[in-house]
Design a protein around this motif. Structure first.
Motif, PDB file in Angstrom:
ATOM      1  N   ILE A 148      69.379   7.612  51.545  1.00 33.53           N
ATOM      2  CA  ILE A 148      70.377   8.548  50.876  1.00 33.53           C
ATOM      3  C   ILE A 148      71.585   8.671  51.797  1.00 33.53           C
ATOM      4  N   ASP A 149      72.750   8.196  51.220  1.00 27.72           N
ATOM      5  CA  ASP A 149      73.828   8.307  52.181  1.00 27.72           C
ATOM      6  C   ASP A 149      75.061   8.758  51.279  1.00 27.72           C
ATOM      7  N   ILE A 150      75.116  10.025  50.824  1.00 28.68           N
ATOM      8  CA  ILE A 150      76.194  10.531  50.196  1.00 28.68           C
ATOM      9  C   ILE A 150      77.417  10.265  50.797  1.00 28.68           C
ATOM     10  N   ILE A 151      77.893  10.509  52.020  1.00 31.82           N
ATOM     11  CA  ILE A 151      79.087  10.284  52.652  1.00 31.82           C
ATOM     12  C   ILE A 151      79.457   8.651  52.751  1.00 31.82           C
ATOM     13  N   GLY A 152      78.398   7.862  52.612  1.00 35.97           N
ATOM     14  CA  GLY A 152      78.629   6.467  52.772  1.00 35.97           C
ATOM     15  C   GLY A 152      78.887   6.119  51.305  1.00 35.97           C
ATOM     16  N   ASN A 153      78.617   6.781  50.378  1.00 31.66           N
ATOM     17  CA  ASN A 153      78.858   6.384  48.855  1.00 31.66           C
ATOM     18  C   ASN A 153      80.527   6.846  48.912  1.00 31.66           C
ATOM     19  N   LEU A 154      80.741   8.062  49.192  1.00 35.10           N
ATOM     20  CA  LEU A 154      82.043   8.472  49.290  1.00 35.10           C
ATOM     21  C   LEU A 154      82.992   7.505  49.820  1.00 35.10           C
ATOM     22  N   ALA A 155      82.692   7.246  51.126  1.00 35.63           N
ATOM     23  CA  ALA A 155      83.545   6.204  51.712  1.00 35.63           C
ATOM     24  C   ALA A 155      83.662   4.806  51.192  1.00 35.63           C
ATOM     25  N   ALA A 156      82.521   4.578  50.612  1.00 32.25           N
ATOM     26  CA  ALA A 156      82.682   3.060  50.025  1.00 32.25           C
ATOM     27  C   ALA A 156      83.270   3.050  48.491  1.00 32.25           C
ATOM     28  N   SER A 157      82.832   4.115  47.724  1.00 29.89           N
ATOM     29  CA  SER A 157      83.403   4.115  46.141  1.00 29.89           C
ATOM     30  C   SER A 157      84.811   5.023  46.276  1.00 29.89           C
ATOM     31  N   GLY A 158      85.039   6.012  47.029  1.00 27.84           N
ATOM     32  CA  GLY A 158      86.156   6.847  47.024  1.00 27.84           C
ATOM     33  C   GLY A 158      85.701   8.038  46.044  1.00 27.84           C
ATOM     34  N   ASN A 159      84.258   8.248  45.842  1.00 28.75           N
ATOM     35  CA  ASN A 159      83.822   9.390  44.997  1.00 28.75           C
ATOM     36  C   ASN A 159      82.597   9.588  45.489  1.00 28.75           C
ATOM     37  N   TRP A 160      82.110  11.169  45.200  1.00 29.07           N
ATOM     38  CA  TRP A 160      80.669  11.529  45.491  1.00 29.07           C
ATOM     39  C   TRP A 160      79.970  10.848  44.184  1.00 29.07           C
ATOM     40  N   PHE A 161      78.574  10.945  44.404  1.00 25.73           N
ATOM     41  CA  PHE A 161      77.734  10.640  43.130  1.00 25.73           C
ATOM     42  C   PHE A 161      78.161  11.526  42.053  1.00 25.73           C
ATOM     43  N   SER A 162      78.104  12.864  42.310  1.00 22.70           N
ATOM     44  CA  SER A 162      78.497  13.738  41.603  1.00 22.70           C
ATOM     45  C   SER A 162      79.840  14.713  41.924  1.00 22.70           C
ATOM     46  N   ASN A 163      79.462  15.711  42.791  1.00 15.24           N
ATOM     47  CA  ASN A 163      80.506  16.335  43.738  1.00 15.24           C
ATOM     48  C   ASN A 163      80.031  16.641  44.889  1.00 15.24           C
ATOM     49  N   LEU A 164      81.005  17.311  45.669  1.00 17.79           N
ATOM     50  CA  LEU A 164      80.223  17.623  47.310  1.00 17.79           C
ATOM     51  C   LEU A 164      79.260  18.642  47.329  1.00 17.79           C
TER      52      LEU A 164
END
Length: 466
Positions: A148-164
């Motif tokens: 589970i890497d919500i910050i990594g998803n933000l860095a790679a995709s430019g978005n949170w999964f849902s929101n912060l």
């Protein structure tokens, strides 16, 4: 009685070595032998115990695990493949799950959780799915490492999964109820290496990335001191081509995180899952990728990774196939069972050169980490595109060296096989696909060094065949 093999010889100091080298240079400056690298490290012609700091105490795994990866599309096919991979030598399985509708009973039918650790990465974040996973694994005595890497998803995709707020809420609930999992949080530092960051940058960004999680958990203060002490983070690491540098990189990562975790009162030990870099892999003369992944996997082993997934040599242009996967797995099997690279723990400890590199990487990374924290932290610098800018600058310097031939990729920008034709072989065009989308921040994009040159060669092929 044990005796030194060199007891009859006088010791030679570092100063004496340098004087001898200077004498034999016949007037040339000693600095002529010093190599300057993009990582900011100056490589000296020799390393000596006189210059050596006390050997670094870095804990690492001895019996590393051979990992294979499965992207789950069909549960039945993925289950069949996982069981076959284990028969053929895989010791752990890395599942990439892309759908919340994935049927866990079908995916893990007849799976022996007690003997085979699994790593689970999701392309989504669902509280209901994670709750179902936790219930499914109850009483199975399984070794499961969530990624589970919500910050990594933000860095790679430019978005949170849902929101912060919602992403952190799901993560917090999972951390409070995660007795079934070996680890929950992962830090994907592969992104930084594959995008072109230097080694000190990779280490600093991985550390700052992890610090966001530790700081959040401390601020919210919902975990007991005991749970925090047992909370183990997982790091995903991409291993590049510079053999000794990459050994030192992995050791420096363990050392740096242990210092950070101690400050917060968290578990200092981490789990490292490593795989070869994508950045130096080539489309033309693709068999050379076998040699690249071999040295990179060896760096991961000697650096102390806990598990290693070896990327198939043809992954750049082929869809998943049995032959490429078998060769990749056999490379690791040979290292383990024929070269016996699993027999010694901390194999690099005490090597003057590697110890020196480890210390230098740690110091440089720590300086960058402090700048990030002084600048508001990793998330703020991502939002302000500071991290993205720094990586781009490093990647452009490396790309320039490749373009002018100073940085060599055999078969691509040097010793090309002009008869090599790839247009008809390609099943994937990962470097040609452009999918513009609306993003919250500028994403960090992975780039292979040879992409531009390969595009030109493919166009030439197409023109000739037209």
């Amino acid at each position: 009685m044990k005796q030194s093999l060199f007891q009859d010889f006088d010791e030679v100091s570092a100063k004496q070595w340098k004087q001898q080298i200077q004498f034999e240079l016949d007037g040339l400056d000693y600095q002529h032998l010093v190599t300057h690298t993009l990582d900011g490290i100056d490589i000296r012609p020799f390393y000596h115990q006189d210059d050596q700091i006390e050997s670094l105490q870095v804990n690492s795994s001895k019996d590393w695990s051979i990992c294979d990866q499965i992207y789950v599309v069909s549960e039945e096919k993925s289950n069949y493949r996982a069981l076959k991979l284990i028969e053929k030598g895989a010791e752990s399985i890395w599942f990439i799950i892309s759908s919340e509708e994935t049927n866990l009973d079908k995916l893990f039918k007849n799976f022996d959780f007690r003997s085979t650790p699994i790593y689970l990465k999701f392309t989504f974040l669902s509280e209901d799915f994670l709750k179902g996973l936790r219930n499914f694994l109850q009483d199975k005595n399984a070794k499961v490492y969530l990624q589970i890497d919500i910050i990594g998803n933000l860095a790679a995709s430019g978005n949170w999964f849902s929101n912060l707020e919602n992403d952190h809420k799901i993560l917090d609930k999972l951390l409070q109820n995660s007795p079934n999992f070996e680890s929950v949080i992962s830090v994907d530092s592969m992104l930084y290496q594959n995008a072109g960051a230097t080694i000190p940058q990779q280490l600093a960004y991985a550390l700052a990335h992890a610090n966001e999680y530790l700081n959040h958990i401390n601020e919210v203060n919902f975990l007991s001191a005991t749970i925090k002490k047992n909370l183990k983070l997982q790091f995903l690491v991409a291993v590049g081509p510079n053999y000794f540098f990459e050994i030192a990189k992995i050791r420096a990562l363990r050392w740096l995180f242990a210092s950070l975790a101690e400050t917060y009162g968290f578990q200092q030990e981490i789990f490292i899952l490593a795989q070869p870099s994508k950045r130096n892999k080539t489309l033309y003369d693709y068999n050379v990728n076998l040699l690249r992944t071999t040295t990179e996997s060896m760096s991961a082993v000697l650096g102390g990774a806990d598990a290693i997934f070896n990327m198939p040599y043809d992954a750049v242009y082929h869809k998943n196939n049995e032959f490429g996967n078998r060769i990749a797995r056999n490379q690791l099997l040979i290292m383990k069972y024929e070269a016996h690279l699993n027999k010694v723990k901390n194999a690099a400890e005490g090597a003057y050169y590697i110890e020196n590199l480890t210390e230098q990487f740690a110091e440089k990374a720590l300086a960058i980490f402090k700048d990030i924290e002084n600048g508001g932290g990793f998330l703020k610098q991502l939002k302000d595109s500071v991290i993205q800018k720094k990586i781009k600058e490093s990647a452009e310097k490396e790309q320039e060296k490749f373009d002018n031939g100073e940085l060599v990729l055999i078969g691509t920008n040097k010793y090309q096989n002009t008869a090599d034709k790839m247009q008809q072989e390609i099943q994937l065009y990962p470097f040609l696909k452009k999918n513009p989308r609306k993003t919250l921040i500028e994403p960090i994009l992975e780039r292979r060094l040879s992409e531009k040159l390969e595009e030109q060669r493919l166009k030439t092929e197409k023109t000739v065949n037209a």
